[in-house]
Design an enzyme around this catalytic site. Sequence first.
Site, PDB file in Angstrom:
ATOM      1  N   LYS A  79       0.679  -1.392   0.093  1.00  0.00           N
ATOM      2  CA  LYS A  79       0.091  -0.092   0.019  1.00  0.00           C
ATOM      3  C   LYS A  79       0.935   1.172   0.041  1.00  0.00           C
ATOM      4  CE  LYS A  79      -4.422   1.099   0.119  1.00  0.00           C
ATOM      5  NZ  LYS A  79      -5.452   0.244  -0.448  1.00  0.00           N
ATOM      6  N   GLY A 102     -18.341   7.731  -2.809  1.00  0.00           N
ATOM      7  CA  GLY A 102     -17.261   8.180  -3.916  1.00  0.00           C
ATOM      8  C   GLY A 102     -17.302   6.922  -5.015  1.00  0.00           C
ATOM      9  N   ALA A 152     -16.241   3.745  -4.951  1.00  0.00           N
ATOM     10  CA  ALA A 152     -16.856   2.298  -4.417  1.00  0.00           C
ATOM     11  C   ALA A 152     -18.433   2.424  -3.965  1.00  0.00           C
ATOM     12  CB  ALA A 152     -15.912   1.840  -3.397  1.00  0.00           C
TER      13      ALA A 152
HETATM   14  P1  NAD Z   1     -13.307   8.003  -3.297  1.00  0.00           P
HETATM   15  O1  NAD Z   1     -11.982   9.034  -2.732  1.00  0.00           O
HETATM   16  O2  NAD Z   1     -13.705   7.649  -4.400  1.00  0.00           O
HETATM   17  O3  NAD Z   1     -14.522   8.288  -1.978  1.00  0.00           O
HETATM   18  C1  NAD Z   1     -14.570   8.473  -0.706  1.00  0.00           C
HETATM   19  C2  NAD Z   1     -15.873   9.054  -0.138  1.00  0.00           C
HETATM   20  O4  NAD Z   1     -16.064   8.940   1.000  1.00  0.00           O
HETATM   21  C3  NAD Z   1     -16.309  10.379  -0.674  1.00  0.00           C
HETATM   22  O5  NAD Z   1     -17.402  10.468  -1.197  1.00  0.00           O
HETATM   23  C4  NAD Z   1     -16.226  11.183   0.267  1.00  0.00           C
HETATM   24  O6  NAD Z   1     -16.888  12.342   0.410  1.00  0.00           O
HETATM   25  C5  NAD Z   1     -16.558  10.143   1.561  1.00  0.00           C
HETATM   26  N1  NAD Z   1     -16.044  10.678   2.539  1.00  0.00           N
HETATM   27  C6  NAD Z   1     -14.719  11.031   3.291  1.00  0.00           C
HETATM   28  N2  NAD Z   1     -14.833  11.162   4.499  1.00  0.00           N
HETATM   29  C7  NAD Z   1     -15.954  10.755   4.937  1.00  0.00           C
HETATM   30  C8  NAD Z   1     -16.453  10.711   6.231  1.00  0.00           C
HETATM   31  N3  NAD Z   1     -16.036  11.081   7.388  1.00  0.00           N
HETATM   32  N4  NAD Z   1     -17.926  10.277   6.273  1.00  0.00           N
HETATM   33  C9  NAD Z   1     -18.492   9.843   5.152  1.00  0.00           C
HETATM   34  N5  NAD Z   1     -18.173  10.155   4.190  1.00  0.00           N
HETATM   35  C10 NAD Z   1     -16.740  10.295   4.002  1.00  0.00           C
HETATM   36  O7  NAD Z   1     -12.711   6.694  -2.469  1.00  0.00           O
HETATM   37  P2  NAD Z   1     -13.031   4.868  -2.905  1.00  0.00           P
HETATM   38  O8  NAD Z   1     -11.968   4.726  -3.899  1.00  0.00           O
HETATM   39  O9  NAD Z   1     -14.656   4.983  -2.890  1.00  0.00           O
HETATM   40  O10 NAD Z   1     -12.778   4.517  -1.410  1.00  0.00           O
HETATM   41  C11 NAD Z   1     -13.623   4.260  -0.190  1.00  0.00           C
HETATM   42  C12 NAD Z   1     -13.159   3.002   0.423  1.00  0.00           C
HETATM   43  O11 NAD Z   1     -13.263   1.971  -0.304  1.00  0.00           O
HETATM   44  C13 NAD Z   1     -11.891   3.202   1.193  1.00  0.00           C
HETATM   45  O12 NAD Z   1     -11.817   2.736   2.366  1.00  0.00           O
HETATM   46  C14 NAD Z   1     -10.930   2.457   0.187  1.00  0.00           C
HETATM   47  O13 NAD Z   1      -9.966   1.867   0.801  1.00  0.00           O
HETATM   48  C15 NAD Z   1     -12.119   1.255  -0.139  1.00  0.00           C
HETATM   49  N6  NAD Z   1     -11.697   0.516  -1.317  1.00  0.00           N
HETATM   50  C16 NAD Z   1     -11.634   1.276  -2.675  1.00  0.00           C
HETATM   51  C17 NAD Z   1     -11.353   0.502  -3.666  1.00  0.00           C
HETATM   52  C18 NAD Z   1     -11.412   1.155  -5.123  1.00  0.00           C
HETATM   53  O14 NAD Z   1     -11.096   0.337  -5.888  1.00  0.00           O
HETATM   54  N7  NAD Z   1     -11.721   2.413  -5.220  1.00  0.00           N
HETATM   55  C19 NAD Z   1     -10.828  -0.798  -3.613  1.00  0.00           C
HETATM   56  C20 NAD Z   1     -10.855  -1.380  -2.403  1.00  0.00           C
HETATM   57  C21 NAD Z   1     -11.118  -0.577  -1.153  1.00  0.00           C
END
Ligand code: NAD
Length: 415
Positions: free
Chosen positions: A106, A220, A222
């Site tokens: 990571k 976001g 996911a």
């Molecule tokens: P992203 O940046 O696209 O979205 C994050 C979202 O969370 C945004 O809408 C933001 O406004 C919101 N957010 C931030 N702080 C917040 C809070 N305190 N309360 C509520 N919402 C809040 O990120 P993502 O890629 O969607 O990732 C989200 C989660 O999924 C993370 O834990 C990430 O590690 C995990 N994840 C993502 C992927 C991927 O492929 N994108 C893969 C595995 C795991």
Amino acid sequence: MAEELNPFKIAQEQLDMAAKLLKLDPAVHSVLREPKRVLEVTFPVRMDNGQVKTFKGFRVQYNDARGPCKGGIRFHPQETLDTVKALAAWMTWKTACVGIPLGGGKGGVICNPKEMSRAELERLSRGYIDAIGMIIGPELDIPAPDVYTDPQIMAWMMDEFAKIRGHNAPGVITGKPIPLGGSQGRGDATARGAVYTIREATKKLNIPLKDATVAVQGYGNAGSYAAILLKEMGARVIAVSDSKGGILYEKGLDPQAVLQHKHKTGSVVGYAGAKEITNESLLEEQCDILCPAALENVVTGKNAPRVRAKIVAEVANGPTTPEADEILFKNKVFDIPDFLCNAGGVTVSYFEWVQNTYGLYWPVEEIHDRLDKIMTKAFNDVYDMHLKHNVNMRMAAYILAVQRVAEAMKLRGWV
Ligand code: NAD
């Protein structure tokens, strides 16, 4: 006493519990408690006003017994080394749990991308790759997007790596735009994989997916796709939130329209016709399926007793603390643990890496079909382990994953 919320301590605590249940060889356990390699870097970036700012970043390679390290890069103002270490550990368990031939890593940079221009973000992305370039590569460690990083950022990073090495190497990074060797189906892969595990869980629990109520924290990449795909499968998305707050509409939101509203205004808040709620109350909404899809440690010992969902599907990494885990298990809330639930992203990243290696690209139907098979098998493997050992799904996933990593370490003769 306040609950310990250091994500790396939590990751170690979870491993310790699995090691005990597995009667794991103490030598294997000791290796698995710490990352194999940690790189901390500081690098200069010229800002648009001409001044040079120094940024700090990390790359953690946790374990590569089963294959090259694999894991995303986060740009976040509150990034810490311990968070990156925990996420790298979880990547190790994730790739092992779904049975793809990769290890865990990571990366992260402490920065606030919301306050930076695209040109500044490009220089930051290139600066970070210059700083960590010597330890990544298609056979070594393959980064990907995560919180606040996107395909364009992956494109700049891939290009910077190609400049350092003097040749193209698309397999160095995944989550790239399609014209640069990205895979079909990567955009919604995490959510799609999660939705396949949710579908399997509803079958086991006899909850009809049609009209099942859903709340999603974090809108976001996911979270928004999870809402869209669950609606497509017949579920009713009643509440969603982002960092600015949440919205509730019991008759069911239109997730596509909510996304358009977020693109236009910067938040889901203010969506016409929906009631405003807080992020905290979203977690306690009456619903069938709760998807935490934002950051870690949001379901804790404090609020877990008030979680009313039947299924918690951990789309985010590390959203549930160990204390909350016990409470959910006692209250018969069925938890699909993060490194199973959100493994769709890394699985399609793996497909991207395979396609880059072969120089041969698959249609989206093939991606979806392969992803479904891998996620369904992984869910059922973990579910069987959960019944066999009478442990929650997280421990079952740990037992499966740790066993697989330990076996690879033994076969290599490391322990
Ligand atoms: P992203 O940046 O696209 O979205 C994050 C979202 O969370 C945004 O809408 C933001 O406004 C919101 N957010 C931030 N702080 C917040 C809070 N305190 N309360 C509520 N919402 C809040 O990120 P993502 O890629 O969607 O990732 C989200 C989660 O999924 C993370 O834990 C990430 O590690 C995990 N994840 C993502 C992927 C991927 O492929 N994108 C893969 C595995 C795991």
